[in-house]
Design a protein around this motif. Sequence first.
Motif, PDB file in Angstrom:
ATOM      1  N   TYR A 115      -5.345   0.291  -5.743  1.00  0.00           N
ATOM      2  CA  TYR A 115      -5.658  -1.128  -5.872  1.00  0.00           C
ATOM      3  C   TYR A 115      -5.642  -1.610  -7.315  1.00  0.00           C
ATOM      4  O   TYR A 115      -5.802  -2.792  -7.578  1.00  0.00           O
ATOM      5  CB  TYR A 115      -7.006  -1.428  -5.215  1.00  0.00           C
ATOM      6  CG  TYR A 115      -6.967  -1.236  -3.716  1.00  0.00           C
ATOM      7  CD1 TYR A 115      -6.179  -2.053  -2.928  1.00  0.00           C
ATOM      8  CD2 TYR A 115      -7.695  -0.226  -3.104  1.00  0.00           C
ATOM      9  CE1 TYR A 115      -6.110  -1.888  -1.561  1.00  0.00           C
ATOM     10  CE2 TYR A 115      -7.635  -0.041  -1.730  1.00  0.00           C
ATOM     11  CZ  TYR A 115      -6.848  -0.878  -0.968  1.00  0.00           C
ATOM     12  OH  TYR A 115      -6.776  -0.708   0.388  1.00  0.00           O
ATOM     13  N   ASP A 116      -5.457  -0.702  -8.264  1.00  0.00           N
ATOM     14  CA  ASP A 116      -5.348  -1.088  -9.668  1.00  0.00           C
ATOM     15  C   ASP A 116      -3.901  -1.387 -10.068  1.00  0.00           C
ATOM     16  O   ASP A 116      -3.622  -1.668 -11.231  1.00  0.00           O
ATOM     17  CB  ASP A 116      -5.895   0.020 -10.577  1.00  0.00           C
ATOM     18  CG  ASP A 116      -7.403   0.170 -10.429  1.00  0.00           C
ATOM     19  OD1 ASP A 116      -8.070  -0.841 -10.136  1.00  0.00           O
ATOM     20  OD2 ASP A 116      -7.902   1.293 -10.598  1.00  0.00           O
ATOM     21  N   GLU A 117      -2.997  -1.328  -9.135  1.00  0.00           N
ATOM     22  CA  GLU A 117      -1.576  -1.582  -9.408  1.00  0.00           C
ATOM     23  C   GLU A 117      -1.389  -3.023  -9.889  1.00  0.00           C
ATOM     24  O   GLU A 117      -2.004  -3.946  -9.364  1.00  0.00           O
ATOM     25  CB  GLU A 117      -0.762  -1.366  -8.127  1.00  0.00           C
ATOM     26  CG  GLU A 117       0.715  -1.402  -8.325  1.00  0.00           C
ATOM     27  CD  GLU A 117       1.256  -0.120  -8.922  1.00  0.00           C
ATOM     28  OE1 GLU A 117       2.174  -0.214  -9.734  1.00  0.00           O
ATOM     29  OE2 GLU A 117       0.756   0.958  -8.568  1.00  0.00           O
ATOM     30  N   TYR A 135      -6.225  -5.813  -3.958  1.00  0.00           N
ATOM     31  CA  TYR A 135      -5.560  -5.750  -5.264  1.00  0.00           C
ATOM     32  C   TYR A 135      -6.150  -6.801  -6.192  1.00  0.00           C
ATOM     33  O   TYR A 135      -6.372  -7.938  -5.798  1.00  0.00           O
ATOM     34  CB  TYR A 135      -4.046  -5.967  -5.103  1.00  0.00           C
ATOM     35  CG  TYR A 135      -3.381  -4.844  -4.350  1.00  0.00           C
ATOM     36  CD1 TYR A 135      -2.999  -3.690  -5.003  1.00  0.00           C
ATOM     37  CD2 TYR A 135      -3.152  -4.943  -2.985  1.00  0.00           C
ATOM     38  CE1 TYR A 135      -2.397  -2.645  -4.315  1.00  0.00           C
ATOM     39  CE2 TYR A 135      -2.554  -3.912  -2.296  1.00  0.00           C
ATOM     40  CZ  TYR A 135      -2.184  -2.771  -2.959  1.00  0.00           C
ATOM     41  OH  TYR A 135      -1.593  -1.752  -2.279  1.00  0.00           O
ATOM     42  N   LYS A 136      -6.404  -6.394  -7.432  1.00  0.00           N
ATOM     43  CA  LYS A 136      -7.064  -7.296  -8.368  1.00  0.00           C
ATOM     44  C   LYS A 136      -6.196  -7.719  -9.542  1.00  0.00           C
ATOM     45  O   LYS A 136      -6.436  -8.736 -10.159  1.00  0.00           O
ATOM     46  CB  LYS A 136      -8.336  -6.645  -8.889  1.00  0.00           C
ATOM     47  CG  LYS A 136      -9.363  -6.480  -7.782  1.00  0.00           C
ATOM     48  CD  LYS A 136     -10.536  -5.665  -8.243  1.00  0.00           C
ATOM     49  CE  LYS A 136     -11.566  -5.409  -7.183  1.00  0.00           C
ATOM     50  NZ  LYS A 136     -11.115  -5.216  -5.848  1.00  0.00           N
ATOM     51  N   GLN A 183       0.825  -1.206   0.000  1.00  0.00           N
ATOM     52  CA  GLN A 183       0.000   0.000   0.000  1.00  0.00           C
ATOM     53  C   GLN A 183       0.858   1.254   0.000  1.00  0.00           C
ATOM     54  O   GLN A 183       0.482   2.267  -0.574  1.00  0.00           O
ATOM     55  CB  GLN A 183      -0.950  -0.020   1.201  1.00  0.00           C
ATOM     56  CG  GLN A 183      -2.026  -1.079   1.064  1.00  0.00           C
ATOM     57  CD  GLN A 183      -2.838  -1.269   2.337  1.00  0.00           C
ATOM     58  OE1 GLN A 183      -2.414  -0.905   3.422  1.00  0.00           O
ATOM     59  NE2 GLN A 183      -4.015  -1.883   2.186  1.00  0.00           N
ATOM     60  N   SER A 185       2.323   1.535  -3.780  1.00  0.00           N
ATOM     61  CA  SER A 185       1.378   1.516  -4.904  1.00  0.00           C
ATOM     62  C   SER A 185       1.103   2.937  -5.370  1.00  0.00           C
ATOM     63  O   SER A 185       0.677   3.786  -4.605  1.00  0.00           O
ATOM     64  CB  SER A 185       0.057   0.868  -4.488  1.00  0.00           C
ATOM     65  OG  SER A 185       0.246  -0.484  -4.218  1.00  0.00           O
ATOM     66  N   ILE A 216      -2.596 -10.673  -0.792  1.00  0.00           N
ATOM     67  CA  ILE A 216      -2.669  -9.538  -1.708  1.00  0.00           C
ATOM     68  C   ILE A 216      -4.109  -9.326  -2.181  1.00  0.00           C
ATOM     69  O   ILE A 216      -4.598  -8.193  -2.235  1.00  0.00           O
ATOM     70  CB  ILE A 216      -1.717  -9.766  -2.906  1.00  0.00           C
ATOM     71  CG1 ILE A 216      -0.278  -9.822  -2.415  1.00  0.00           C
ATOM     72  CG2 ILE A 216      -1.887  -8.684  -3.957  1.00  0.00           C
ATOM     73  CD1 ILE A 216       0.698 -10.313  -3.463  1.00  0.00           C
ATOM     74  N   GLN A 217      -4.781 -10.408  -2.504  1.00  0.00           N
ATOM     75  CA  GLN A 217      -6.168 -10.291  -2.965  1.00  0.00           C
ATOM     76  C   GLN A 217      -7.091  -9.813  -1.850  1.00  0.00           C
ATOM     77  O   GLN A 217      -7.978  -8.997  -2.068  1.00  0.00           O
ATOM     78  CB  GLN A 217      -6.646 -11.629  -3.515  1.00  0.00           C
ATOM     79  CG  GLN A 217      -7.941 -11.519  -4.272  1.00  0.00           C
ATOM     80  CD  GLN A 217      -8.310 -12.817  -4.947  1.00  0.00           C
ATOM     81  OE1 GLN A 217      -7.801 -13.880  -4.606  1.00  0.00           O
ATOM     82  NE2 GLN A 217      -9.210 -12.740  -5.901  1.00  0.00           N
TER      83      GLN A 217
END
Length: 153
Positions: free
Chosen positions: A111-113, A140-141, A104, A107, A135-136
């Motif tokens: 969360y789009d990293e 983060y996706k 975090q 980045s 991570i998920q």
Amino acid sequence: MGMSAASAGGIGRGGRGHRRRGRHHGLMSEINVTPMVDVMLVLLIIFMVAAPLLTVGVPIDLPETKAKPMNADTQPIMITIGATGEIHLQETEIPIDELVAKLQAISKTGYDERIFIRGDKATSYGAAMKVMGLIQDAGYKNIGLISLQEQDQ
């Protein structure tokens, strides 16, 4: 008996004491490129030696797959899981409980990293899934796994 200064000591214009200078050469207008070429060759050698060192520096043995390479415009965040289970964020080894907080912090796009996970062949499946799950769960996706492309034999 009066002698003039010109004839007496040859100090004047036509006497022996007058030094004749050679032709006056104009300024040299050509550029000597040899030092510039030398500097450029030294820089080329330095960059050729340094370029391989700029890749992620944690040595692991990646598995091979038949998947095609991805096109990437921006540099993703790399998480490396070593053969003994140690975790590296970029090149810094960190404990697993600090992984999300450090992610975090670095980045840039939230969360789009894009996050790529590199795991050694000897890494257990459970260790890789634990890291991916953390991570998920953090939100983060865009998580991907890195492998080497299989060589046709």
